[in-house]
Structure formats: structure tokens, C-alpha cells
Design an enzyme around this catalytic site. Structure first.
Site, PDB file in Angstrom:
ATOM      1  N   HIS A   1      18.005 -54.011   6.692  1.00 45.95           N
ATOM      2  CA  HIS A   1      16.761 -54.885   6.310  1.00 45.95           C
ATOM      3  C   HIS A   1      17.030 -55.792   5.538  1.00 45.95           C
ATOM      4  O   HIS A   1      16.197 -56.888   5.192  1.00 45.95           O
ATOM      5  CB  HIS A   1      15.660 -53.694   5.987  1.00 45.95           C
ATOM      6  CG  HIS A   1      15.064 -53.102   6.904  1.00 45.95           C
ATOM      7  ND1 HIS A   1      14.568 -53.211   8.187  1.00 45.95           N
ATOM      8  CD2 HIS A   1      15.221 -51.380   6.743  1.00 45.95           C
ATOM      9  CE1 HIS A   1      14.255 -52.326   8.778  1.00 45.95           C
ATOM     10  NE2 HIS A   1      14.555 -51.044   7.935  1.00 45.95           N
ATOM     11  N   ALA A   2      18.074 -55.736   4.764  1.00 45.76           N
ATOM     12  CA  ALA A   2      18.492 -56.871   3.620  1.00 45.76           C
ATOM     13  C   ALA A   2      18.472 -58.226   4.389  1.00 45.76           C
ATOM     14  O   ALA A   2      19.326 -58.448   5.030  1.00 45.76           O
ATOM     15  CB  ALA A   2      19.520 -56.409   2.946  1.00 45.76           C
TER      16      ALA A   2
END
Ligand SMILES: [Zn+2]
Length: 659
Positions: free
Chosen positions: A182-183
Site C-alpha cells: 500500500h505504500a
């Protein structure tokens, strides 16, 4: 070799020195390893497949600053997995690869310098600053160890990927946290600080001569960060299978996580999203997606290496994912991916929040990486939501991948200037032309406008249809028209014929049966009554039998006078009946032969006069109606000829056939 999985000295304990890399474009960030074995012994055993594992207990230090509040991204996640792998004896068979911190230069192949600087600063923030900063992001917690753990997690994945590329190991499992997918380029998100898989991918491409990378993300969540990192990159395929729920499931970007997000520019088709519309998906659905989409595309792409964002939150028992993928299901997916890229496969842990489920799932994957076959799955039986999702994905992606059968059946798929031709219309035209040129049969003009629209020039076709798409693969499709066999026999005996052939249509009109009956009545009144033949034989097949029985009811007296024999071959369809009126049903019983497969459910019912004389024929079991017509042809015509001979000259009779 020291196998302590949870050493207390806090020092790295990896004992393997990687072989010299075959190609590097720069030697920066090379790590000096403490040496436990000579590199020669590795060289000698290089041909044997080896499985690497990255684990460093210090990655547990990243934790929730509110220590009494439990967070699902629990530091224990990596220790339970490591213990499971150790306790089952698998760790002994694996090569421990040392984790190390990612460098700024490596991280910034994906992330912005601002992002790197922010993460670095968290090491010296006060508790209040950490809480305040974490709250500004989406689903993030921070403590003073976060930056170190995130660097270690990311560097660990890089080291394992390097070990696979340089041949130290064939494949491997990165048991790391915090997770990464998700980064985003410029911010942490969804428990993720650095995008481990994306950074490792860019390192391999920049420094180790790897050209094409296939990233498969089976975490229950869409990997927004990874997708964005490679959205316009034609040499990286990002393929994600995730719970979507029309954009309502985390991370909740409706457009980004849908099957319509396909990559941009030169990279169209290089992003592949398989978005489940609900929770509850099983092994069957995942294996089906692999068989239909993931593996065909992966083979066509032909990657140099495969990296899996291996979250185990789609596993049976996960409180967040609520799907039902079993350890065996994960094992099978791993097994399939091992066939790609010379076996160069890395699994990097992402999410997964049931400690029991993630350790069992990770173990199943590790066993397959080590060479064990995955345990047997039950029958693959994907659910309807899976079939529809895969259909949409194939329809969208088939424009970019040759391996996917093109599925263009809706008018909106047409490009400007393309003409959409209805197959049924095409076959009708062909058949009309052929019947005239071969037998001088001409289409019956239908004065009734409604009938004319629906039934002019009817043709019948059977084609290779795909269960999930309703499309016709033209190269594999043939028109099988048994009618020609009948036409030749009937014309060869100098009889007349009226042929009515109605093709099955995808969306059966509601009043199909009534329309067909109206057509038969029209033909009876206008052709048969008008030409007044002495003898008429009715042959019905398939769905047409019911309409033929309807005709008999409507024109009962005229039919009892003229029809010398009726033959009905309903196939698997319902057995038609005529009116119960004594004279008609008695006539029908003596006149009509109903030929049925022995396994037709009709045999369990009480057979009545109005059903005709029914014969049970073993040979017809499970046979398509078209084949039944061929099979019964000889017997049927010897029966017909007998009736015609016994009953007088047959030259003026008409036979009507209705299929
Ligand atoms: Zn997840």
C-alpha cells in the site's frame, strides 16, 4: 550453521555469502557478509535447487505506540511464521539470507526523497509527534523503531531477490514486516512504510540486468502503491487478485482497483486487476483465476523473475479478508508460479492477520518452494461471481494478450467502422442459398409480418461455445445440419417437403412456443390445405415437438384425415401431449411414434394415450438431438416407407419436418 530463529544478540545471523553477481551495473550498496561457508561449496552444489528465507527478529520492534491497544499488524506475525517453518523441520532445509537496511538510493528508485526523509525523522520524534504524524496518514502507526524496521524489511526483500538472481538460491520466502504494497511513492499507507516489492523490483532492473518482472499480488487488498509505481512501465506486469466490492473494500479506490485499470501508455494490459465483488471466495475461485488469466498472461509475458506480494489475509479464518483460501490453495498457486522464469520465484509477506492461518499458509508455500507437491485440492467449482469477474477481466484484457480469447459480443465493444454481424443471420442466409442451389427449395413467403420477421429463412447451427462467455470460436465451429440427410432421402423418394428449422437463440423469446405453433398453423393452412396432398407425415425434433403437438390440437380434424404417421424425437426436452379428447388422443396413440432415450425422466411418469406410443431407446442416452436424427434415420424411413406402401401410392404426399 546457526539456526536460532530468535537469537537475542540482535545481530544478523545469516551465514551465506552470495556468489559474485553475473552482471552488475554498479557496486554501490554491496553488503559485506560474515562468512559461514566457503563460496566454493555453494558453487559445487549450485545445480541443486535451494530455497532462501529472510527473517530478522528485529523487525518486531516496529509496533503500536499505544502498547495496550492491539493492532492487527502484530509484531508476532513474523515470529509465528518463522516458528512454524522451524518446528516442521523446513528451516533446516533452507538457506538463510541476511536482511539489511535499504539504502536511500535504493528506496528512492520508487519513493520521493521527502518520503525517505520523513520516515528517517520518525526515529527521533517524541511520542506526541509520532501519534500526530501517524494520524495524518491512512491506517499507519509509528514508533521510533519504525524507520529501522521498514529499512530492514525492504532491504530483506532486495537481498532475497538478489540471491535468486545470482543463483545463490532458486527461490525464496521473505518473512518480513512492515508490509509494503500500500505504500505510495510519497507517503506511507495501510500499515506499509516502504513498498518492499516495488523497490526490490526496481533494484533488480537497475543493478542486476533483470528486464521483465511479473508481480502477482494475492493479498486480499489491492496493492495501490505497487500498481501506481509501474502503471506506465511495459516491462513490469502487476497482477492483483483482491476483494473489491465495487470500491468499498480497503484501500477503497473504485477506479484504481477495478478490472478497467489496465496500465497506461505503452503499458496497457500490463496492469491486471481481478476484483472480487464480495467476500467468501474459495480455492476454486483463485485457481480458476490462475488458470484463465494469471498463468496464460504470465507465460505470454515470459518474465525473468516472479515476485509475489504474498499477503495471507485471503486465507480461511482471516478476520479482515473473510475469504476461504486454504493452505493447499496457496500451495497450488505457488506451484504454478514456480513453472515461470526458470523457477525464479520470491514470495514476500504482506498482510494476513490470523496468526494460525498465516503460519499454516506460509508453511504450505515454503514446502512447495522446497520441492514438495502441494496437497490435493477438491474439485474446482468457481462460483458465479467468480465466473462473471473473470469474464469481465478477459473481455478487457483480451485486447492486449493473444492468449486470452477475444470476447467481443456486445455492441459497445465495436470500434468505429466495424460491422457487427449476427451469426444466426449469417447462417440463415447461407442455408437459404444452399437449399435453393442444391435442392431448389425456396423460402416460404410469410405474409404475416410478425412471423416473417421472426422466421424468414431459418437456419440451425451448432458451434463451439465457451461456457463463460457465450462467444463462438469461429475457427472451431461447424454448422452441423442433419436436415440435409432427411431432405435427400425425402426428395430421393419423390416426395414433397416443407422444412422448418428454428435455431436456438441465447435469449429465448417468452412466447417462442406460441410463435412457432403459429408458424406451423400458417404453413398447414396455406401450403398443405391449399395443395391438398393425400398423405402427410409429420416429423418433429427437439423443442419443435411441442409446437407440432400444438398444431395437431388446433387443426385436429384436418390432421386426422391427412396425416398417416407422426414421429416425435424430443431429445431431452419435455414429451408433448395432445388434447385428452378421446377421438384425438386415440388417433394420436396409434399414429404417433415418440422415440425417447431410456434415461429420459419421462419414464418415471404415467404414460397416457395423449403422449402417443413411446419407445425407450438405450442408444439415445445423452445424445444431442442432431445426432439422434442421424442415428434413427434408417429405421425411421423404413417404417415410413412401410406405411406409405401399405397405404397406397406416395407420390403426392408431403412430409413436413419440424426441428
Ligand atoms: Zn492485505
Amino acid at each position: 550453521m546457526d539456526m536460532d530463529i530468535d537469537g537475542t544478540d540482535g545481530k544478523p545471523y545469516v551465514l551465506i555469502e552470495p556468489r559474485k553477481l553475473p552482471v552488475t551495473k554498479g557496486s554501490r550498496n554491496r553488503v559485506n557478509y560474515t562468512n559461514g561457508e566457503s563460496s566454493n561449496s555453494l558453487l559445487n552444489t549450485f545445480s541443486e535447487p535451494k530455497t532462501g528465507i529472510v527473517y530478522d527478529r528485529r523487525m518486531r520492534y516496529h509496533g503500536n505506540i499505544h502498547e495496550d491497544e492491539h493492532h492487527p499488524e502484530d509484531p508476532k506475525r513474523i515470529t509465528v511464521i518463522q516458528e512454524k517453518i522451524k518446528n516442521t523441520g523446513c528451516l533446516n532445509k533452507m538457506v538463510l539470507i541476511k536482511a539489511r537496511e535499504v539504502s536511500a538510493e535504493e528506496a528512492c528508485l520508487v519513493h520521493t526523497e521527502d518520503h525517505w526523509d520523513f520516515v528517517t525523522k520518525t526515529a527521533h520524534m517524541s511520542d506526541n509527534e509520532l501519534i500526530k504524524n501517524a494520524d495524518e496518514y491512512n491506517s499507519i502507526y509509528l514508533n521510533n523503531e519504525t524507520a529501522f524496521c521498514a529499512r530492514l524489511s525492504c532491504g530483506g526483500v532486495i537481498e532475497l531477490c538478489k540471491a535468486v538472481v545470482d543463483g545463490t538460491v532458486t527461490n525464496g520466502f521473505a518473512n518480513v514486516r512492515p508490509p509494503g504494497h500500500h505504500a505510495e511513492i510519497n507517503e506511507p499507507m495501510g500499515f506499509c512504510i516502504f513498498n518492499n516489492v516495488a523497490v526490490a523490483t526496481q533494484c533488480l532492473r537497475k543493478h542486476y540486468n533483470v528486464e521483465k518482472v511479473f508481480i502477482l499480488d494475492w493479498d486480499i487488498h489491492h496493492g495501490n502503491g505497487t500498481q501506481k509505481a509501474f502503471y506506465n512501465d511495459p516491462n513490469v506486469v502487476y497482477c492483483s487478485i483482491h476483494r473489491y466490492e465495487n470500491g468499498h473494500f480497503y484501500p477503497g479506490d473504485k477506479a484504481l482497483a477495478n478490472y478497467t485499470a489496465i496500465g497506461g501508455g505503452e503499458a496497457k494490459g500490463k496492469t491486471i486487476n481481478i476484483p472480487w465483488p464480495r467476500a467468501g471466495m474459495t480455492d476454486s475461485d483463485y485457481i480458476f483465476a490462475f488458470n484463465k488469466v494469471v498463468m496464460p498472461i504470465a507465460y505470454e509475458f515470459s518474465p525473468d523473475i516472479v515476485i509475489v506480494s504474498a499477503g495471507f489475509d485471503a486465507a480461511e479464518g482471516d478476520p479482515i479478508g473473510e475469504n476461504h483460501v486454504t493452505p493447499s490453495g496457496f500451495g497450488h498457486m505457488t506451484h504454478m508460479l514456480k513453472t515461470l522464469a526458470n523457477g525464479k520465484l520470491i514470495l514476500a509477506l504482506e498482510g494476513g492477520y490470523n496468526l494460525d492461518s498465516i503460519s499454516k499458509s506460509a508453511l504450505a508455500c515454503v514446502k512447495v518452494l522446497l520441492g514438495e507437491p502441494p496437497s490435493k485440492l477438491g474439485p474446482i467449482n468457481p462460483n458465479q461471481d467468480c465466473l462473471e469477474t473473470i469474464h469481465q477481466v478477459i473481455r478487457t484484457q483480451s485486447k492486449y494478450w493473444n492468449c486470452l480469447a477475444p470476447v467481443y459480443y456486445a455492441t459497445e465493444d465495436r470500434l468505429p467502422g466495424q460491422l457487427l454481424v449476427d451469426m444466426a443471420e449469417m447462417l440463415k442466409m447461407y442455408r437459404t442459398r444452399n437449399l435453393y442451389s442444391k435442392y431448389k427449395l425456396i423460402p416460404v413467403p410469410l405474409s404475416d409480418g410478425k412471423l416473417g420477421q421472426r422466421f424468414t429463412n431459418l437456419a440451425c447451427c451448432r458451434a463451439d461455445t465457451r461456457a463463460t462467455s457465450n462467444s463462438i470460436n469461429v475457427s472451431n465451429s461447424y454448422m452441423i445440419d442433419t436436415v440435409y440427410l432427411y431432405i435427400e432421402t425425402i426428395l430421393g423418394n419423390n416426395h414433397g417437403i416443407i422444412d422448418v428449422d428454428v435455431p436456438p437463440v441465447v435469449n429465448q423469446p417468452k412466447n417462442e412456443n406460441q410463435d412457432l405453433k403459429d408458424l406451423l398453423i400458417f404453413l398447414w393452412d396455406n401450403l398443405i390445405e391449399a395443395t391438398n396432398p393425400k398423405k402427410v407425415i409429420l416429423i418433429g425434433a427437439g423443442r419443435g415437438c411441442r409446437s407440432l403437438a400444438g398444431l395437431i390440437n388446433e387443426r385436429d380434424y384436418s390432421i386426422m384425415e391427412k396425416v398417416v404417421c407422426t414421429i416425435m424425437i424430443p431429445g431431452p426436452n419435455e414429451v408433448p401431449s395432445v388434447s385428452k379428447r378421446t377421438d384425438l388422443s386415440t388417433w394420436y396413440q396409434s399414429n404417433a411414434n415418440v422415440l425417447l432415450p431410456a434415461n429420459h425422466p419421462f419414464w418415471e411418469k404415467k404414460i397416457k394415450r395423449e403422449h402417443g406410443t413411446c419407445s425407450k431407446i438405450e442408444d439415445l442416452n445423452n445424445m444431442p438431438v442432431q445426432d439422434m436424427l442421424v442415428h434413427l434415420h434408417n429405421d425411421m424411413f423404413s417404417h415410413i416407407n412401410q406405411i406409405l406402401v401399405n397405404g397406397g401410392p406416395a407420390n403426392s404426399s408431403n412430409e413436413e419436418r419440424n426441428n
